[in-house]
Scaffold this active site. Structure first.
Site, mmCIF file in Angstrom:
data_model
loop_
_atom_site.group_PDB
_atom_site.id
_atom_site.type_symbol
_atom_site.label_atom_id
_atom_site.label_comp_id
_atom_site.label_asym_id
_atom_site.label_seq_id
_atom_site.Cartn_x
_atom_site.Cartn_y
_atom_site.Cartn_z
ATOM 1 N N LYS A 25 -14.779 31.987 49.312
ATOM 2 C CA LYS A 25 -15.177 32.372 47.803
ATOM 3 C C LYS A 25 -16.198 31.473 47.247
ATOM 4 O O LYS A 25 -17.359 32.087 46.705
ATOM 5 C CB LYS A 25 -14.167 32.807 47.320
ATOM 6 C CG LYS A 25 -14.352 33.113 45.489
ATOM 7 C CD LYS A 25 -12.841 32.964 45.019
ATOM 8 C CE LYS A 25 -12.520 31.736 44.302
ATOM 9 N NZ LYS A 25 -12.896 31.285 43.228
ATOM 10 N N ASN A 26 -16.034 30.272 47.303
ATOM 11 C CA ASN A 26 -16.709 29.333 46.574
ATOM 12 C C ASN A 26 -18.230 29.262 47.449
ATOM 13 O O ASN A 26 -19.190 28.226 46.668
ATOM 14 C CB ASN A 26 -15.968 27.935 46.420
ATOM 15 C CG ASN A 26 -14.991 27.948 45.779
ATOM 16 O OD1 ASN A 26 -15.047 28.971 44.728
ATOM 17 N ND2 ASN A 26 -13.839 27.118 45.813
ATOM 18 N N ARG B 156 -13.458 22.272 32.262
ATOM 19 C CA ARG B 156 -14.713 22.300 33.298
ATOM 20 C C ARG B 156 -15.935 22.408 32.481
ATOM 21 O O ARG B 156 -16.276 23.680 32.491
ATOM 22 C CB ARG B 156 -14.440 23.151 34.417
ATOM 23 C CG ARG B 156 -12.956 22.727 35.291
ATOM 24 C CD ARG B 156 -12.950 23.717 36.486
ATOM 25 N NE ARG B 156 -12.554 25.120 36.135
ATOM 26 C CZ ARG B 156 -12.072 25.928 36.982
ATOM 27 N NH1 ARG B 156 -12.331 25.781 38.313
ATOM 28 N NH2 ARG B 156 -11.571 27.261 36.833
ATOM 29 N N ASP C 50 -7.793 21.780 45.503
ATOM 30 C CA ASP C 50 -7.353 23.238 45.541
ATOM 31 C C ASP C 50 -6.340 23.391 46.528
ATOM 32 O O ASP C 50 -5.727 24.454 46.803
ATOM 33 C CB ASP C 50 -8.654 24.111 45.994
ATOM 34 C CG ASP C 50 -9.500 24.677 44.900
ATOM 35 O OD1 ASP C 50 -8.974 24.306 43.749
ATOM 36 O OD2 ASP C 50 -10.464 24.978 45.302
ATOM 37 N N CYS D 42 -9.888 30.625 35.360
ATOM 38 C CA CYS D 42 -8.522 29.935 35.575
ATOM 39 C C CYS D 42 -8.349 28.755 34.481
ATOM 40 O O CYS D 42 -9.253 27.993 34.045
ATOM 41 C CB CYS D 42 -8.201 29.216 37.037
ATOM 42 S SG CYS D 42 -7.809 30.372 38.211
#
Length: 428
Positions: A22-23, A122, A316, A117
């Site tokens: 995904k990233n 961030r 993560d 999230c």
């Protein structure tokens, strides 16, 4: 609202394919904005975040075709409206990755401040400061970042190269600035750059598009701007966090599983801890074999770890590995250094019988002989994964609620686990 119903106590055996990351997919979808030619991405995971990004790009005017076998073709012609509205951005922080490419190619952008999230601050200021160093004029108004070419750049319609040192290591910041620098005039040097495999994969894609980038995979990336980039066909790198999650799942439940497509070189910090815990790992060119005995408390040894930027232990994977420590022999400390609010899964694990105490940035886990099933609620993406693993090893039934978090980053996780022998189903 969907939940996952899990009946624990069953080992995992067989083979599972690891999806595209995904990233990596999200910035690579945005990179298609840098050229008017077609960009074809292979191994694109079918995730909620990917669907949101595709919707965002389509909303801007990009032509997007989704093919079979996880293939997506994107074409960003001249008729692009460089706006990322709040309605689409609010659910996914990665939407800010459109800012750099839009500004670099079209000279302007209007991007909502992002959501995502709730795992801590961030800030996007590193993105803004870097683009400002390249000559952009950016200000925040009514919840939007309004960006345009600064004074003196209007005539060239291009950003200018600069030396940029970020105050912290930021993955999306590195990616955003690297993409913007590809079409800037002159040389851009990114100091304190993120070294994650997803950053490297994006850089390799950009190089295939005609970008001039040196220092890929290091903390110092140099980009020489070019006039234009061309189309490309690129395969998204395998998701190391999904692979790490399955490694932890097998470690806790027991069994033997082959993770097809997983890259051990991207998981060295996690694999080192798993081996120390007593898990057997066999890295191959085409994937990773993982094997563990049933009865985690009898065979696993708890491992302390400290999260840090790549190549350190990934934040993560903190929640997933904490489940392993919760059912292993002995005590261990998990120190979280990246996000200040990433222990929200702990209270839910305690509901399942885990013994975990939090002191600031440290979680102290004392292993227990077994967990017991209960209803639990996911609070973020990786917390969701940890609760699934806990449910797989717990005695009795566990219901994991609010799994829309899980769908943001794991492709059909319940189907993959069921194929390995887990008793798990999605229910309303």
């Amino acid at each position: 609202m969907d939940s996952l119903l899990i009946h624990g106590g069953h080992p995992l055996n067989g083979e599972v394919s690891i999806s595209g990351a995904k990233n990596a997919a999200l910035p690579e979808l945005c990179a298609a904005l840098l050229t008017e030619e077609a960009v074809t991405l292979q191994n694109v995971p079918e995730l909620q975040d990917v669907a949101t990004m595709v919707k965002l790009l389509t909303n801007m005017g990009m032509q997007v075709e989704r093919h079979k076998n996880h293939v997506v073709t994107l074409t960003a012609g001249q008729a692009i409206e460089p706006v990322a509205p709040y309605e689409l951005v609010k659910t996914m922080r990665a939407s800010i990755l459109a800012l750099g490419p839009l500004l670099a190619r079209f000279g302007r952008a209007r991007v909502s401040l992002p959501g995502g999230c709730a795992i801590g601050s961030r800030p996007v200021d590193q993105h803004i400061k870097g683009l400002q160093a390249m000559g952009a004029h950016i200000h925040v108004e009514h919840g939007y970042m309004l960006a345009s070419l600064g004074a003196g750049l209007e005539n060239t319609q291009r950003l200018k190269g600069a030396r940029i040192t970020t105050d912290m290591v930021t993955v999306t910041g590195t990616e955003n600035l690297m993409m913007a620098a590809c079409l800037a005039t002159g040389e851009t040097v990114l100091e304190n750059a993120a070294q994650e495999p997803e950053v490297t994969d994006l850089a390799n894609m950009l190089i295939k598009m005609g970008a001039l980038i040196d220092g890929v995979g290091t903390s110092r990336i140099r980009i020489e701007g070019v006039q234009s980039l061309h189309g490309v066909k690129h395969e998204v790198v395998a998701d190391r966090i999904e692979a790490g999650t399955f490694l932890c799942a097998v470690a806790c439940t027991g069994g033997r599983v082959f993770l097809k497509g997983a890259r051990s070189a991207h998981l060295e910090a996690v694999i080192e801890k798993l081996v120390s815990a007593g898990v057997k790992i066999d890295a191959r060119d085409d994937g990773i074999w993982v094997q563990a005995q049933e009865g985690a408390h009898q065979h696993l040894r708890a491992q302390s770890f400290r999260t840090s930027e790549y190549p350190g232990f990934p934040t993560d994977m903190q929640a997933q590995f904490m489940v392993l420590n919760a059912v292993a022999n002995g005590s261990a400390m998990a120190t979280e250094t990246i996000f200040e609010n990433r222990f929200m899964h702990v209270n839910e694990l305690v509901r399942l019988g885990a013994h975990i105490e939090i002191d600031g940035k440290v979680a102290l886990t004392q292993g227990v002989a077994s967990l017991s099933g209960a209803d639990v609620m996911a609070t973020d993406l990786r917390a969701s994964a940890s609760l699934v693993i806990a449910g797989l090893v717990a005695q009795g039934q566990t219901r994991v609620q609010r799994i829309y978090h899980l769908d943001r980053g794991y492709e059909t996780m319940e189907s993959k686990l069921a194929s390995l022998g887990a008793h798990i189903e999605r229910v309303k």
